[in-house]
Design a protein around this motif. Structure first.
Motif, PDB file in Angstrom:
ATOM      1  N   ALA A 607       0.896  -1.015  -0.083  1.00 13.33           N
ATOM      2  CA  ALA A 607      -0.129   0.192  -0.089  1.00 13.33           C
ATOM      3  C   ALA A 607       0.853   1.217   0.024  1.00 13.33           C
ATOM      4  CB  ALA A 607      -0.870   0.007   1.202  1.00 13.33           C
ATOM      5  N   HIS A 608       1.861   1.345   0.586  1.00 16.25           N
ATOM      6  CA  HIS A 608       2.898   2.409   0.712  1.00 16.25           C
ATOM      7  C   HIS A 608       3.516   2.538  -0.563  1.00 16.25           C
ATOM      8  CE1 HIS A 608       3.080   1.929   5.423  1.00 16.25           C
ATOM      9  NE2 HIS A 608       1.822   2.340   5.096  1.00 16.25           N
ATOM     10  N   ALA A 609       3.811   1.646  -1.513  1.00 18.27           N
ATOM     11  CA  ALA A 609       4.292   1.662  -2.677  1.00 18.27           C
ATOM     12  C   ALA A 609       3.381   2.307  -3.492  1.00 18.27           C
ATOM     13  CB  ALA A 609       4.651   0.178  -3.430  1.00 18.27           C
ATOM     14  N   VAL A 610       2.053   1.974  -3.687  1.00 18.08           N
ATOM     15  CA  VAL A 610       1.020   2.633  -4.432  1.00 18.08           C
ATOM     16  C   VAL A 610       0.830   4.151  -4.014  1.00 18.08           C
ATOM     17  CG1 VAL A 610      -1.448   2.495  -4.887  1.00 18.08           C
ATOM     18  CG2 VAL A 610      -0.184   0.522  -4.513  1.00 18.08           C
ATOM     19  N   ALA A 611       1.104   4.395  -2.496  1.00 17.97           N
ATOM     20  CA  ALA A 611       0.859   5.679  -2.015  1.00 17.97           C
ATOM     21  C   ALA A 611       2.146   6.824  -2.682  1.00 17.97           C
ATOM     22  CB  ALA A 611       0.898   5.719  -0.546  1.00 17.97           C
ATOM     23  N   VAL A 612       3.064   6.175  -3.202  1.00 13.25           N
ATOM     24  CA  VAL A 612       4.006   7.178  -3.782  1.00 13.25           C
ATOM     25  C   VAL A 612       3.323   7.592  -5.218  1.00 13.25           C
ATOM     26  CG1 VAL A 612       6.133   7.222  -5.279  1.00 13.25           C
ATOM     27  CG2 VAL A 612       6.008   5.963  -3.032  1.00 13.25           C
ATOM     28  N   LEU A 613       2.673   6.466  -5.834  1.00 13.68           N
ATOM     29  CA  LEU A 613       2.072   7.114  -7.074  1.00 13.68           C
ATOM     30  C   LEU A 613       0.911   8.127  -6.931  1.00 13.68           C
ATOM     31  CD1 LEU A 613       1.864   3.662  -8.927  1.00 13.68           C
ATOM     32  CD2 LEU A 613       3.534   5.454  -9.372  1.00 13.68           C
ATOM     33  N   THR A 635      18.684  -7.147   2.988  1.00 11.43           N
ATOM     34  CA  THR A 635      20.052  -7.308   2.117  1.00 11.43           C
ATOM     35  C   THR A 635      19.890  -6.847   0.591  1.00 11.43           C
ATOM     36  OG1 THR A 635      21.761  -9.102   1.392  1.00 11.43           O
ATOM     37  CG2 THR A 635      19.238  -9.518   1.193  1.00 11.43           C
ATOM     38  N   GLU A 636      21.133  -6.489   0.112  1.00  7.20           N
ATOM     39  CA  GLU A 636      21.210  -6.092  -1.018  1.00  7.20           C
ATOM     40  C   GLU A 636      20.573  -7.014  -2.233  1.00  7.20           C
ATOM     41  OE1 GLU A 636      24.909  -7.914  -0.280  1.00  7.20           O
ATOM     42  OE2 GLU A 636      23.578  -6.375   0.581  1.00  7.20           O
ATOM     43  N   GLY A 637      19.919  -6.520  -3.163  1.00  7.48           N
ATOM     44  CA  GLY A 637      19.567  -7.187  -4.530  1.00  7.48           C
ATOM     45  C   GLY A 637      18.172  -7.678  -4.135  1.00  7.48           C
ATOM     46  N   THR A 638      17.447  -7.001  -3.286  1.00  8.45           N
ATOM     47  CA  THR A 638      15.913  -7.412  -3.059  1.00  8.45           C
ATOM     48  C   THR A 638      15.029  -6.748  -3.906  1.00  8.45           C
ATOM     49  OG1 THR A 638      16.515  -7.682  -0.584  1.00  8.45           O
ATOM     50  CG2 THR A 638      14.292  -7.692  -1.377  1.00  8.45           C
ATOM     51  N   GLY A 639      15.360  -5.545  -4.415  1.00  3.34           N
ATOM     52  CA  GLY A 639      14.714  -4.879  -5.358  1.00  3.34           C
ATOM     53  C   GLY A 639      14.350  -3.577  -4.939  1.00  3.34           C
ATOM     54  N   LYS A 640      14.993  -2.760  -3.878  1.00  4.21           N
ATOM     55  CA  LYS A 640      14.517  -1.509  -3.793  1.00  4.21           C
ATOM     56  C   LYS A 640      14.646  -0.561  -4.660  1.00  4.21           C
ATOM     57  CE  LYS A 640      17.861  -1.579  -0.493  1.00  4.21           C
ATOM     58  NZ  LYS A 640      18.436  -2.802  -1.022  1.00  4.21           N
ATOM     59  N   THR A 641      15.975  -0.318  -5.242  1.00  2.00           N
ATOM     60  CA  THR A 641      16.544   0.584  -6.217  1.00  2.00           C
ATOM     61  C   THR A 641      15.408   0.345  -7.223  1.00  2.00           C
ATOM     62  OG1 THR A 641      18.364   0.673  -5.324  1.00  2.00           O
ATOM     63  CG2 THR A 641      18.029   1.490  -7.547  1.00  2.00           C
ATOM     64  N   LEU A 642      15.055  -0.699  -7.710  1.00  2.00           N
ATOM     65  CA  LEU A 642      14.271  -1.040  -8.811  1.00  2.00           C
ATOM     66  C   LEU A 642      13.049  -0.729  -8.692  1.00  2.00           C
ATOM     67  CD1 LEU A 642      13.830  -2.332 -11.764  1.00  2.00           C
ATOM     68  CD2 LEU A 642      13.212  -4.463 -10.589  1.00  2.00           C
ATOM     69  N   LEU A 643      12.162  -1.130  -7.345  1.00  2.00           N
ATOM     70  CA  LEU A 643      11.059  -0.302  -7.136  1.00  2.00           C
ATOM     71  C   LEU A 643      10.876   0.962  -7.094  1.00  2.00           C
ATOM     72  CD1 LEU A 643       8.328  -0.863  -6.040  1.00  2.00           C
ATOM     73  CD2 LEU A 643       9.097  -0.950  -3.806  1.00  2.00           C
ATOM     74  N   VAL A 644      11.932   1.814  -6.545  1.00  2.00           N
ATOM     75  CA  VAL A 644      11.690   3.222  -6.644  1.00  2.00           C
ATOM     76  C   VAL A 644      11.760   3.949  -8.023  1.00  2.00           C
ATOM     77  CG1 VAL A 644      12.992   5.293  -5.898  1.00  2.00           C
ATOM     78  CG2 VAL A 644      12.516   3.412  -4.256  1.00  2.00           C
ATOM     79  N   LYS A 645      12.777   3.057  -8.881  1.00  2.00           N
ATOM     80  CA  LYS A 645      12.920   3.695 -10.078  1.00  2.00           C
ATOM     81  C   LYS A 645      11.600   3.496 -11.015  1.00  2.00           C
ATOM     82  CE  LYS A 645      17.027   2.416 -11.974  1.00  2.00           C
ATOM     83  NZ  LYS A 645      17.543   3.640 -12.638  1.00  2.00           N
ATOM     84  N   VAL A 646      11.231   2.177 -10.914  1.00  2.00           N
ATOM     85  CA  VAL A 646       9.785   2.203 -11.850  1.00  2.00           C
ATOM     86  C   VAL A 646       8.632   2.980 -11.544  1.00  2.00           C
ATOM     87  CG1 VAL A 646      10.663  -0.209 -12.545  1.00  2.00           C
ATOM     88  CG2 VAL A 646       9.023   0.143 -10.621  1.00  2.00           C
ATOM     89  N   LEU A 647       8.414   3.053  -9.971  1.00  2.00           N
ATOM     90  CA  LEU A 647       7.670   3.980  -9.603  1.00  2.00           C
ATOM     91  C   LEU A 647       7.762   5.525 -10.182  1.00  2.00           C
ATOM     92  CD1 LEU A 647       7.113   2.923  -5.797  1.00  2.00           C
ATOM     93  CD2 LEU A 647       5.667   2.593  -7.544  1.00  2.00           C
ATOM     94  N   LEU A 648       9.059   5.839  -9.995  1.00  2.00           N
ATOM     95  CA  LEU A 648       9.191   7.497 -10.448  1.00  2.00           C
ATOM     96  C   LEU A 648       9.455   7.422 -11.960  1.00  2.00           C
ATOM     97  CD1 LEU A 648      11.531   8.838  -7.597  1.00  2.00           C
ATOM     98  CD2 LEU A 648       9.004   8.676  -7.737  1.00  2.00           C
ATOM     99  N   TRP A 649       9.603   6.306 -12.640  1.00  2.00           N
ATOM    100  CA  TRP A 649       9.468   6.408 -13.956  1.00  2.00           C
ATOM    101  C   TRP A 649       7.827   6.615 -14.326  1.00  2.00           C
ATOM    102  CZ3 TRP A 649      10.893   6.469 -19.156  1.00  2.00           C
ATOM    103  CH2 TRP A 649      12.151   6.503 -19.258  1.00  2.00           C
ATOM    104  N   VAL A 650       7.077   5.962 -13.840  1.00  2.00           N
ATOM    105  CA  VAL A 650       5.656   6.396 -14.164  1.00  2.00           C
ATOM    106  C   VAL A 650       5.543   8.066 -14.113  1.00  2.00           C
ATOM    107  CG1 VAL A 650       3.266   5.926 -13.427  1.00  2.00           C
ATOM    108  CG2 VAL A 650       4.958   4.077 -13.410  1.00  2.00           C
TER     109      VAL A 650
END
Length: 935
Positions: A607-613, A635-650
């Motif tokens: 829900a907090h990821a959707v809240a960014v949008l 740990t690294e490699g879990t997808g944090k940067t990718l999640l933020v990247k795709v949210l803000l690409w939208v």
């Protein structure tokens, strides 16, 4: 017995054109023109906003005889990219063909036809415009309202004996054209007819344009395109066309016009007096002319200057607020100045009727002497007028190329035609004399010149400084750029021509000069300017505070933002009234396709990821600050940067620039200020590896206006904080004050090497987002619009300091069916507590010192012996560990921790701060039992 009135011809407003091919465009235009003009008539063709370079447009004009309409049609087709192509319905003087015979080209000064050039009135135009925001095309539903009103007016006038009119689809509305035979100067009869029709038939959806009464009024050429705003699915660009031309085109008798218009009002002796002509300032004979822009600026009145004069050739200063009723906003109230200096003013609301120039002047505040211009050298501010002959000031060309005519709408002729009675064309840049004048006088001229060319606006005020929007590319996004003194000097040099007046024989010559730096600094340090305010630059459509959707690129005054869409953004139609199926489809696209492969630890994280949008597209519906969205993982490699990247690409259509982690609070403050001044809509705090303890960051997350001193500018800036805040890191440690300002989005893949996972729905997720950005944007807009259509129900969640955010975002997610908002607050708060928590240390403190006052040295020894607070003390030297413990204990003062509360004690003999522990009665009794057992 009177003859029966013949029945009217049915009009099929939805009938498609017979032929829409490009080859048929010019013949259709020519045929439509032949149906409307007389065999011996001469008309002017005028194309508005014709692209004529990278950054500017121009107006093109030409004159055509009735036997050369094929040439007119080809010229109109050649201006297909223009904002609109218009012509004069009423015949103009045949000798105007000598200006540009049967061809069209870029207009020069005086090329446009004026009212004095019209031979007679051949048509009365009833223009029906749908009410909608400015600079956008009409929807199908809005045009439907205009069609209904057109039939009502046609039927009513037909019942009065009027003949059938020509019916025209103007692209965004409809025209009723009635044949008349009147002189060009009709004594105001046509104006009264339109006023009467508007009073009787105006509705909440459509209005009768009262301003199309002047004889030189231009009208859309049938068969040409109406291009207002962007071409979107719900508001498309359309071709105008003739819908019906009666076989028997009867002429409306003047008596019929009088019957509709009613009697002309007698002149009123109580009417407000008009401003007198420019007066003599004394024996020197200097003509006094009010510098309206300088007067309004000094009075603190926000205004804009229309790009073209009104129908009487007057310069129009549109006030942001009416001085008599602040609810009457732009464009309701204005001050008008004629070429000879005469002044007029009015507010177009009935409640302000009778308030003329004298009333406006009294309400705003009378001008001072420095607000009046003179011919020749300017007068002294306080002394007698200086005398001496002055040579002519050289004329200056327009800045940035030819000026363009943007006063006409696509659904009909402009409210204020670009022609003046003397055939005037584009305005020249003003000339400013810099020597032998008082600084306030030169500054007034500079401000007036800046305001005159800043329409449409390119210079803004943001954060208390003059600012411009800096265009970018894929790697350098659009941003706000505060104007340094050097940059402001360049702007001022392009908005006016600057001269020094020097004695030359018996006269005065004018020598080229540059804007003096003292004038530049005076302009830069003023408390306000007559330029629009700008809060942010956005790169996708957003909802404005009134709930409307900003779809047109450029400046939006309602939200004080600049919309600069990324190239190639194509957004599918957003439902005006989203259904349950629309909401479900939008939710599935976001939750399943976009976020379905991310390992959220709980529903709250999703829900907090959707809240960014939601925050990004509904930020201007939220009053006040918004919290930090922290994407965290073990740990690294879990997808944090990718999640933020795709949210803000939208949101942005590109990678969001990151704010690197700062070493100290002062550095945090500098970086936050720089990012907010640039007007960034999204701020990313990437890779937070150290424990984050920043008072500046905590303050930025809870303030709506951020204040700081801008580097390189000796002025305090106050910037509206309208950004979306996002942070990333592994097991991020936040200070206690930041924890309560943060939403936790926890990712946990539950495997040793999460970067090696496979089997994703979209293996190349970022590429999929880039290809489907328009669909994703439409999905978020659908969810927000669904919430708006349901009456903006507030969310059930509560978050201190973010009440408006919780109401809006919680309400949108509730309507969308996305649960979990704020559900992991307690878990996040517990996770942020260090392993060596305070309770054990406080128990040891009470056991050792009870309620006595002790210093940091004693508490440090207690912590070291008992191995307490290792995370607080850190790994530094003994002195640094003591300092860290002192700061930590100070932060604990007056805070209840279990049964204990830390209080400030009296300083010791060396004035070092001491602390004492306060314990509840129950804890004291328990401690006493423990000590008794021990004895």
């Amino acid at each position: 017995m009177a003859d029966p009135i013949p029945p009217l011809t049915p009009i099929d407003f939805d009938a498609p054109p017979a032929d829409t091919s490009p080859a048929a465009e010019a013949p259709q235009i020519a045929a439509g023109c032949r149906a409307l003009i007389a065999p011996d008539q001469v008309v002017e063709l005028r194309a508005l906003d014709v692209p004529s370079g990278r950054d500017w447009t121009c107006t093109c004009t030409g004159y055509f005889a009735a036997d050369r309409l094929d040439d007119l049609a080809r010229a109109a087709v050649g201006y297909r990219a223009a904002k609109g192509v218009y012509w004069t319905l009423n015949p103009v003087r045949p000798d105007l063909l000598a200006r540009r015979a049967n061809r069209a080209a870029r207009a020069a000064r005086g090329d446009a036809a004026a009212d004095a050039d019209v031979v007679s009135r051949r048509w009365v135009l009833v223009d029906l415009d749908p009410r909608r925001p400015a600079n956008i095309s009409a929807t199908t539903a809005e045009k439907g309202h205009a069609a209904d009103l057109a039939l009502r007016i046609r039927d009513d006038l037909h019942a009065r004996g009027w003949p059938e009119p020509v019916v025209v689809d103007s692209g965004n509305g409809y025209h009723l054209l009635y044949r008349v035979d009147l002189p060009a100067d009709d004594g105001g009869l046509v104006r009264r007819v339109l006023t009467a029709l508007a009073a009787r038939f105006d509705t909440a959806h459509v209005h009768v344009d009262r301003a199309v009464h002047n004889p030189a009024r231009i009208c859309k050429v049938p068969g040409t395109w109406a291009r207002k705003g962007d071409d979107t699915p719900d508001r498309p660009h359309r071709r105008s066309r003739l819908l019906h031309v009666p076989d028997d085109l009867g002429v409306v008798d003047p008596a019929m016009l009088d019957a509709v218009a009613g009697p002309a009002p007698p002149p009123s002796a109580s009417s407000p007096p008009r401003a007198s002509a420019p007066r003599s300032a004394g024996p020197g004979g200097w003509d006094r002319r009010l510098n309206v822009a300088g007067w309004l600026t000094d009075a603190g009145v926000a205004f804009r200057v229309k790009a073209e004069p009104d129908a009487h050739g007057r310069t129009v200063y549109v006030l942001a607020r009416c001085p008599f009723d602040p609810a009457h906003a732009d464009p309701d109230a204005c001050v008008m100045q004629a070429e000879d200096g005469r002044l007029a003013a009015r507010c177009f609301h009935n409640s302000c009727a009778g308030h003329g120039w004298q009333a406006f002047k009294a309400a705003i505040g009378p001008p001072r002497r420095r607000h009046y211009e003179v011919q020749g050298l300017p007068p002294s501010a306080d002394g007698p007028t200086r005398r001496g002959p002055a040579g002519p000031i050289p004329s200056a060309p327009p800045a940035g190329g030819p000026t363009h005519d943007d006063s006409a709408g696509d659904d009909g002729p402009p409210d204020d035609p670009p022609d003046d009675p003397d055939g005037g064309g584009p305005a020249r840049l003003p000339a400013i004399i810099v020597n032998d004048r008082q600084l306030p006088d030169v500054t007034c001229d500079a401000l007036a010149a800046l305001a005159a060319v800043n329409d449409p606006p390119v210079i803004f005020q943001a954060g208390g400084v003059l600012t411009r929007v800096r265009a970018g590319d894929d790697d350098d996004p659009w941003r706000l750029e505060p104007l340094t003194d050097s940059a402001l000097k360049g702007v001022m040099a392009r908005t006016a021509r600057w001269y020094e007046a020097r004695a030359a024989g018996q006269g005065v010559e004018h020598v080229d000069a540059s804007p003096p730096m003292e004038v530049v600094k005076d302009v830069a340090t003023l408390p306000h300017w007559a330029v629009p305010k700008l809060r942010a630059v956005v790169e996708a459509p957003v909802f404005l505070p009134d709930g409307t959707l900003a779809l047109a690129p450029g400046y939006h005054p309602a939200g004080q933002l600049w919309y600069a869409p990324a190239g190639g953004l194509a957004i599918p139609p957003v439902p005006v009234h989203p259904t349950t199926a629309d909401i479900a489809a939008a939710r599935a696209l976001i939750l399943d396709d976009l976020l379905g492969d991310f390992p959220f630890a709980d529903a709250a994280g999703r829900a907090h990821a959707v809240a960014v949008l939601v925050v990004a597209f509904a930020r201007h519906l939220i009053a006040g600050p918004t919290p930090l969205h922290l994407v965290d993982a073990p740990t690294e490699g879990t997808g944090k940067t990718l999640l933020v990247k795709v949210l803000l690409w939208v949101v942005l259509g590109r990678d969001a620039p990151a704010i690197p982690e700062a070493e100290n609070d002062a550095e945090w403050r500098k970086r936050i200020t720089a990012a907010l001044v640039e007007g960034r809509s999204c701020l990313v705090l990437d890779n937070l590896n150290q424990a984050v303890e920043s008072g500046s960051l905590a303050s930025a997350l809870t303030t709506e206006t951020w204040s700081d001193r801008l580097l390189g500018v000796s002025k305090l800036v106050q910037v509206r904080n309208r950004a979306v805040w996002v942070g990333t890191g592994n097991n991020v440690s936040l200070s206690r004050e930041l924890v309560r300002r943060t939403l936790w989005c926890r990712l946990d893949a539950g495997v040793e090497r999460p970067a090696e996972r496979a089997g994703f729905r979209h293996p190349r997720l970022l590429a999929w987002v880039q290809a489907n950005r328009g669909r994703l944007v439409a999905a978020v807009l659908t969810l927000v619009r669904a919430w708006l259509n349901r009456g903006r129900p507030p969310g059930s969640q509560v978050m201190g300091m973010y009440e408006s955010w919780a109401e809006v975002v919680g309400g949108v997610l509730d309507v969308a069916g996305v649960p979990g908002l704020l559900a992991n607050r307690d878990t996040f708060r517990d996770a942020q507590q260090p392993a060596d928590d305070w309770p054990a240390f406080l128990h040891a403190w009470w056991a050792a010192h009870q309620g006595k006052a002790v210093g940091v040295a004693a508490l440090f020894d207690l912590a070291v012996r008992g191995k307490h607070l290792d995370g607080v003390l850190g790994d530094g030297s003994v002195q640094s560990q003591r300092c860290r413990l002192g700061r930590a204990v100070t932060k604990m003062v007056d805070r209840v921790q279990g049964e204990y509360r830390v209080r400030l004690g009296d300083p010791d003999n060396c004035r070092r701060q001491q602390y004492r522990l306060q314990c509840s009665d129950r804890a004291a009794a328990y401690q006493e039992v423990v000590e008794t057992i021990g004895r």
